[in-house]
Design an enzyme around this catalytic site. Structure first.
Site, PDB file in Angstrom:
ATOM      1  N   SER A  40       0.497  -1.149  -0.096  1.00 60.82           N
ATOM      2  CA  SER A  40      -0.021   0.191   0.016  1.00 60.82           C
ATOM      3  C   SER A  40       1.010   1.222  -0.020  1.00 60.82           C
ATOM      4  O   SER A  40       2.022   1.458   0.321  1.00 60.82           O
ATOM      5  CB  SER A  40      -0.807   0.022   1.303  1.00 60.82           C
ATOM      6  OG  SER A  40      -1.558  -1.133   1.445  1.00 60.82           O
TER       7      SER A  40
HETATM    8  N1  SAH Z   1      -0.465  -5.065   4.009  1.00 68.41           N
HETATM    9  C1  SAH Z   1       0.209  -5.241   2.908  1.00 68.41           C
HETATM   10  C2  SAH Z   1      -0.525  -4.946   1.508  1.00 68.41           C
HETATM   11  C3  SAH Z   1      -0.787  -6.139   0.768  1.00 68.41           C
HETATM   12  S1  SAH Z   1      -2.019  -5.862  -0.647  1.00 68.41           S
HETATM   13  C4  SAH Z   1       1.572  -4.729   2.777  1.00 68.41           C
HETATM   14  O1  SAH Z   1       1.958  -3.846   3.741  1.00 68.41           O
HETATM   15  O2  SAH Z   1       2.342  -4.963   2.010  1.00 68.41           O
HETATM   16  C5  SAH Z   1      -3.311  -6.944   0.229  1.00 68.41           C
HETATM   17  C6  SAH Z   1      -2.918  -8.460   0.552  1.00 68.41           C
HETATM   18  O3  SAH Z   1      -4.022  -9.247   0.830  1.00 68.41           O
HETATM   19  C7  SAH Z   1      -2.537  -9.334  -0.786  1.00 68.41           C
HETATM   20  O4  SAH Z   1      -0.960  -9.939  -0.284  1.00 68.41           O
HETATM   21  C8  SAH Z   1      -3.287 -10.218  -1.030  1.00 68.41           C
HETATM   22  O5  SAH Z   1      -2.927 -11.538  -1.117  1.00 68.41           O
HETATM   23  C9  SAH Z   1      -3.831 -10.457   0.652  1.00 68.41           C
HETATM   24  N2  SAH Z   1      -5.319 -11.079   0.664  1.00 68.41           N
HETATM   25  C10 SAH Z   1      -6.385 -10.837  -0.360  1.00 68.41           C
HETATM   26  N3  SAH Z   1      -7.289 -11.553   0.167  1.00 68.41           N
HETATM   27  C11 SAH Z   1      -6.936 -12.359   1.429  1.00 68.41           C
HETATM   28  C12 SAH Z   1      -7.606 -13.069   2.415  1.00 68.41           C
HETATM   29  N4  SAH Z   1      -8.918 -13.440   2.510  1.00 68.41           N
HETATM   30  N5  SAH Z   1      -6.834 -13.490   3.471  1.00 68.41           N
HETATM   31  C13 SAH Z   1      -5.532 -13.071   3.499  1.00 68.41           C
HETATM   32  N6  SAH Z   1      -4.917 -12.218   2.864  1.00 68.41           N
HETATM   33  C14 SAH Z   1      -5.576 -11.960   1.635  1.00 68.41           C
END
Ligand code: SAH
Length: 247
Positions: free
Chosen positions: A97
């Site tokens: 993000s």
């Molecule tokens: N917080 C992260 C941003 C990641 S983007 C950072 O600081 O880098 C969102 C993430 O959520 C992705 O990696 C995606 O694979 C994950 N995601 C999507 N659906 C999910 C679910 N149901 N459970 C856990 N993770 C999930």
């Protein structure tokens, strides 16, 4: 032309006299860029204060943003952009993000040193690392196994011993790790997952982007009162990758 040449020679001399960029190690360079990013976030918070309901973030949150080495958590190719205030690709169609969004989501749950916090969507591990500097324990869940494995290894390498990672569907939360003082969901959901509400302590706060895949999502702050009653506030329009999984 000549004046320009003289001036640039003067600049080179000044840099040499100061120790110059040649002797500035990459770490101090990264630290300076990181501080510039923190200043930019503080400015953007002031500009968006009418949405946020505050014109500055908790100084502890900004301090944590100034400490976590974002460049260590993004793919090698993205390192040079690590301190630009924007999202970056981390592989598998996912993104880390934008730092401004990480800062406000962290601030909205009002983290305290005694808190236990859940993050859904570990991705790169960056948001977890920021939270890890502010609370007692972070539990973070990622659904894509190679991302979960990489974040787990990176967070261990960087010494974040208070972050527990799990590979799985974060829609269902992590009851054995909770109950939670705060929950941060970093993927866009169509609704607030009921299991997360259940695992939130009375007095706890949850931030989550909610909306359909095709319309703008809204970042919501859900507060659970001491009596269990929920209060929801819409913060600002955002765009996150979708929350996936079989739920
Ligand atoms: N917080 C992260 C941003 C990641 S983007 C950072 O600081 O880098 C969102 C993430 O959520 C992705 O990696 C995606 O694979 C994950 N995601 C999507 N659906 C999910 C679910 N149901 N459970 C856990 N993770 C999930």
């Amino acid at each position: 032309m000549e004046a320009w040449a003289i001036r640039s020679r003067w600049v080179v001399l000044c840099l040499l006299a100061m120790g110059g960029p040649a002797s500035a190690g990459p770490d101090s360079d990264m630290a300076a860029r990181r501080q510039a990013m923190v200043d930019e976030i503080a400015g953007e918070v002031r500009m968006t204060s009418q949405y946020l309901g505050r014109d500055r973030l908790d100084s502890r949150v900004l301090e944590a943003m100034g400490q976590v080495p974002r460049h260590e958590l993004v793919p090698e190719r993205q390192r040079r952009y690590a301190y630009e205030n924007r999202p970056l690709p981390i592989g598998h169609g996912q993104t880390i993000s934008q730092p401004y969004i990480v800062a406000i989501m962290t601030d909205l749950i009002e983290p305290e040193p005694t808190h236990v916090v859940l993050e859904v969507g570990t991705g790169s591990g960056y948001q977890a690392a920021v939270l890890g500097r502010l609370v007692d324990r972070v539990c973070t869940i990622e659904i894509i196994p190679p991302l979960a494995d990489r974040a787990r290894a990176d967070l261990a390498r960087l010494g974040y011993g208070n972050i527990r990672t799990r590979t799985g569907d974060g829609y269902y939360g992590w009851p054995e790790c909770g109950p939670f003082d705060g929950i941060v969901v970093t993927a866009g959901a169509s609704q607030v997952p009921p299991p997360l509400i259940e695992q939130l302590k009375p007095g706890g706060k949850l931030v989550i982007p909610v909306g359909s895949r095709f319309l703008t999502q809204q970042l919501l702050l859900v507060e659970k009162g001491e009596d269990g009653e929920l209060r929801t506030r819409q913060i600002l329009p955002v765009r996150f990758v979708p929350l996936t999984g079989g739920h």
